[in-house]
Enzyme design. Structure first.
Site, PDB file in Angstrom:
ATOM      1  N   TYR A 115      56.928  45.516  41.227  1.00 12.60           N
ATOM      2  CA  TYR A 115      55.813  46.193  40.377  1.00 12.60           C
ATOM      3  C   TYR A 115      55.565  47.568  41.517  1.00 12.60           C
ATOM      4  CZ  TYR A 115      54.706  41.516  38.457  1.00 12.60           C
ATOM      5  OH  TYR A 115      54.935  40.379  37.952  1.00 12.60           O
ATOM      6  N   ASN A 157      37.385  38.418  32.144  1.00 15.67           N
ATOM      7  CA  ASN A 157      38.177  37.667  32.378  1.00 15.67           C
ATOM      8  C   ASN A 157      38.319  36.144  33.359  1.00 15.67           C
ATOM      9  OD1 ASN A 157      39.748  38.836  30.048  1.00 15.67           O
ATOM     10  ND2 ASN A 157      41.023  39.831  31.576  1.00 15.67           N
TER      11      ASN A 157
HETATM   12  N1  LIG Z   1      56.732  36.634  36.867  1.00 14.63           N
HETATM   13  C1  LIG Z   1      57.058  37.251  36.005  1.00 14.63           C
HETATM   14  O1  LIG Z   1      58.344  37.749  35.363  1.00 14.63           O
HETATM   15  C2  LIG Z   1      55.857  38.260  35.270  1.00 14.63           C
HETATM   16  C3  LIG Z   1      56.269  38.643  34.019  1.00 14.63           C
HETATM   17  C4  LIG Z   1      55.122  39.263  33.357  1.00 14.63           C
HETATM   18  C5  LIG Z   1      53.888  39.494  34.219  1.00 14.63           C
HETATM   19  N2  LIG Z   1      53.643  38.684  35.288  1.00 14.63           N
HETATM   20  C6  LIG Z   1      52.571  38.647  36.053  1.00 14.63           C
HETATM   21  O2  LIG Z   1      51.507  38.296  35.200  1.00 14.63           O
HETATM   22  C7  LIG Z   1      50.382  39.205  34.995  1.00 14.63           C
HETATM   23  C8  LIG Z   1      49.721  39.100  33.557  1.00 14.63           C
HETATM   24  O3  LIG Z   1      50.673  39.515  32.574  1.00 14.63           O
HETATM   25  P1  LIG Z   1      50.768  40.680  31.793  1.00 14.63           P
HETATM   26  O4  LIG Z   1      50.149  41.906  32.610  1.00 14.63           O
HETATM   27  O5  LIG Z   1      52.192  40.902  31.209  1.00 14.63           O
HETATM   28  O6  LIG Z   1      49.826  40.415  30.419  1.00 14.63           O
HETATM   29  P2  LIG Z   1      48.480  39.901  30.448  1.00 14.63           P
HETATM   30  O7  LIG Z   1      47.547  39.777  31.542  1.00 14.63           O
HETATM   31  O8  LIG Z   1      48.284  38.708  29.577  1.00 14.63           O
HETATM   32  O9  LIG Z   1      47.750  40.992  29.204  1.00 14.63           O
HETATM   33  C9  LIG Z   1      47.486  42.308  29.781  1.00 14.63           C
HETATM   34  C10 LIG Z   1      46.964  42.944  28.476  1.00 14.63           C
HETATM   35  O10 LIG Z   1      45.948  42.576  28.004  1.00 14.63           O
HETATM   36  C11 LIG Z   1      44.919  43.534  28.132  1.00 14.63           C
HETATM   37  N3  LIG Z   1      43.445  42.607  28.451  1.00 14.63           N
HETATM   38  C12 LIG Z   1      43.288  42.332  29.588  1.00 14.63           C
HETATM   39  N4  LIG Z   1      42.095  41.559  29.368  1.00 14.63           N
HETATM   40  C13 LIG Z   1      41.696  41.673  28.085  1.00 14.63           C
HETATM   41  C14 LIG Z   1      40.583  41.358  27.401  1.00 14.63           C
HETATM   42  N5  LIG Z   1      39.630  40.642  28.041  1.00 14.63           N
HETATM   43  N6  LIG Z   1      40.453  41.545  26.117  1.00 14.63           N
HETATM   44  C15 LIG Z   1      41.509  42.291  25.316  1.00 14.63           C
HETATM   45  N7  LIG Z   1      42.456  42.638  26.253  1.00 14.63           N
HETATM   46  C16 LIG Z   1      42.643  42.323  27.665  1.00 14.63           C
HETATM   47  C17 LIG Z   1      45.174  44.381  29.044  1.00 14.63           C
HETATM   48  O11 LIG Z   1      44.911  45.727  28.891  1.00 14.63           O
HETATM   49  P3  LIG Z   1      43.719  46.643  29.739  1.00 14.63           P
HETATM   50  O12 LIG Z   1      44.582  46.624  31.108  1.00 14.63           O
HETATM   51  O13 LIG Z   1      43.651  48.002  29.069  1.00 14.63           O
HETATM   52  O14 LIG Z   1      42.516  45.835  29.738  1.00 14.63           O
HETATM   53  C18 LIG Z   1      46.893  44.459  29.158  1.00 14.63           C
HETATM   54  O15 LIG Z   1      47.255  45.389  27.830  1.00 14.63           O
HETATM   55  C19 LIG Z   1      50.881  40.375  35.184  1.00 14.63           C
HETATM   56  O16 LIG Z   1      50.073  41.639  35.474  1.00 14.63           O
HETATM   57  C20 LIG Z   1      51.927  40.003  36.568  1.00 14.63           C
HETATM   58  O17 LIG Z   1      51.239  39.929  37.593  1.00 14.63           O
HETATM   59  C21 LIG Z   1      54.796  38.020  35.916  1.00 14.63           C
END
Ligand SMILES: NC(=O)c1ccc[n+]([C@@H]2O[C@H](COP(=O)([O-])OP(=O)(O)OC[C@H]3O[C@@H](n4cnc5c(N)ncnc54)[C@H](OP(=O)(O)O)[C@@H]3O)[C@@H](O)[C@H]2O)c1
Length: 244
Positions: free
Chosen positions: A35, A222
């Site tokens: 990241y 959240n």
């Molecule tokens: N191990 C792996 O391979 C892997 C892969 C992917 C992710 N991850 C980890 O998991 C974490 C979470 O996954 P992710 O970032 O892919 O997706 P996520 O947390 O499911 O979704 C993030 C998205 O949702 C929006 N969001 C957040 N809170 C919200 C709410 N209350 N209402 C509406 N929309 C909302 C955010 O926009 P805004 O920022 O504009 O609020 C962003 O666009 C990552 O940040 C990372 O740390 C790990």
């Protein structure tokens, strides 16, 4: 169980979001070498004024770093401004099985040296987890996987539970249609938002949450998951979104 995801946030955005998350009450931060924001996470932890011991920090090593795990961990620790990480994950399985075992053994050696409290994996299948456990005698503490209402898979969760491997679910908001009428109805019944319904559903499945947001009001929402409980019927209707 409730962490803060940091993927795709860098520079000041990452620093400010992690600082906002810590101020809101999160005590678990999820980052990764890939990241390119470990330094901002470390700076935010320091700027928060909280004791390091109060915060659970996860970072991850890329599979291409097999053979040089010690050097990668040193860099992560320096960037994070800490002398240990709480959880260190192999970010995804190396394509060659031999390399997977080699990297896992490197992680176990560094855990034994005390710079890592727990070690685990991410994006591993159950057979891939079994291979590591059989070859080393130690199961990963955690498997961090893509999980959410549309990915729900009860046998997969049961398989992790049987093995004593905790599941962390990522992208549960991103991969969900938050306008889905099933979520809207449940959200209205509890006076919360659809994202909170998804996260509460995840929590009640005993799957660790790591939602990411760069927006302070969403960061707070959240985490605001403890004033309502989903009924068995509501849980089942969200489970039924799988594959949709
Ligand atoms: N191990 C792996 O391979 C892997 C892969 C992917 C992710 N991850 C980890 O998991 C974490 C979470 O996954 P992710 O970032 O892919 O997706 P996520 O947390 O499911 O979704 C993030 C998205 O949702 C929006 N969001 C957040 N809170 C919200 C709410 N209350 N209402 C509406 N929309 C909302 C955010 O926009 P805004 O920022 O504009 O609020 C962003 O666009 C990552 O940040 C990372 O740390 C790990």
């Amino acid at each position: 169980m409730v962490g803060f995801g940091t993927w795709k946030m860098r520079h000041d955005v990452a620093h400010e979001a992690v600082l906002a998350a810590l101020a809101a009450g999160y005590r678990h931060i999820d980052t990764a070498t890939m990241y390119a924001n470990e330094a901002e996470v470390g700076r935010a932890v320091q700027d928060s004024g909280l004791d390091r011991a109060e915060i659970f920090i996860t970072t991850k090593i890329r599979p291409s770093d097999a053979g040089q795990a010690a050097a990668v961990l040193r860099q992560s620790l320096r960037a994070l401004r800490t002398d240990y990480v709480d959880l260190w994950l192999v970010h995804w399985p190396p394509s060659r099985r031999g390399e997977s075992r080699q990297l896992w053994n490197e992680l176990l050696e560094l855990q034994a040296e005390g710079h890592v409290t727990d070690v685990g994996v991410s994006n591993y299948s159950l057979p891939e987890i079994d291979d590591l456990t059989r070859s080393s005698g130690q199961a990963p503490a955690v498997n961090q996987i893509d999980w959410g209402p549309t990915r729900h898979d009860a046998p997969l969760l049961a398989g992790h539970a049987e093995r004593g491997v905790a599941v962390e679910g990522y992208s549960s908001l991103k991969n969900t249609n938050l306008d889905d009428p099933v979520l809207a109805k449940i959200a209205a019944a509890h006076g919360v938002g659809p994202a909170q319904v998804v996260l509460r559903w995840q929590l009640q499945h005993n799957v660790t949450l790591i939602p990411k947001s760069a927006q302070p009001e969403r960061i707070a929402a959240n985490l605001d998951l403890f004033g309502f409980v989903l009924s068995a019927e509501e849980m089942a209707s969200i489970d039924a979104m799988a594959g949709s």
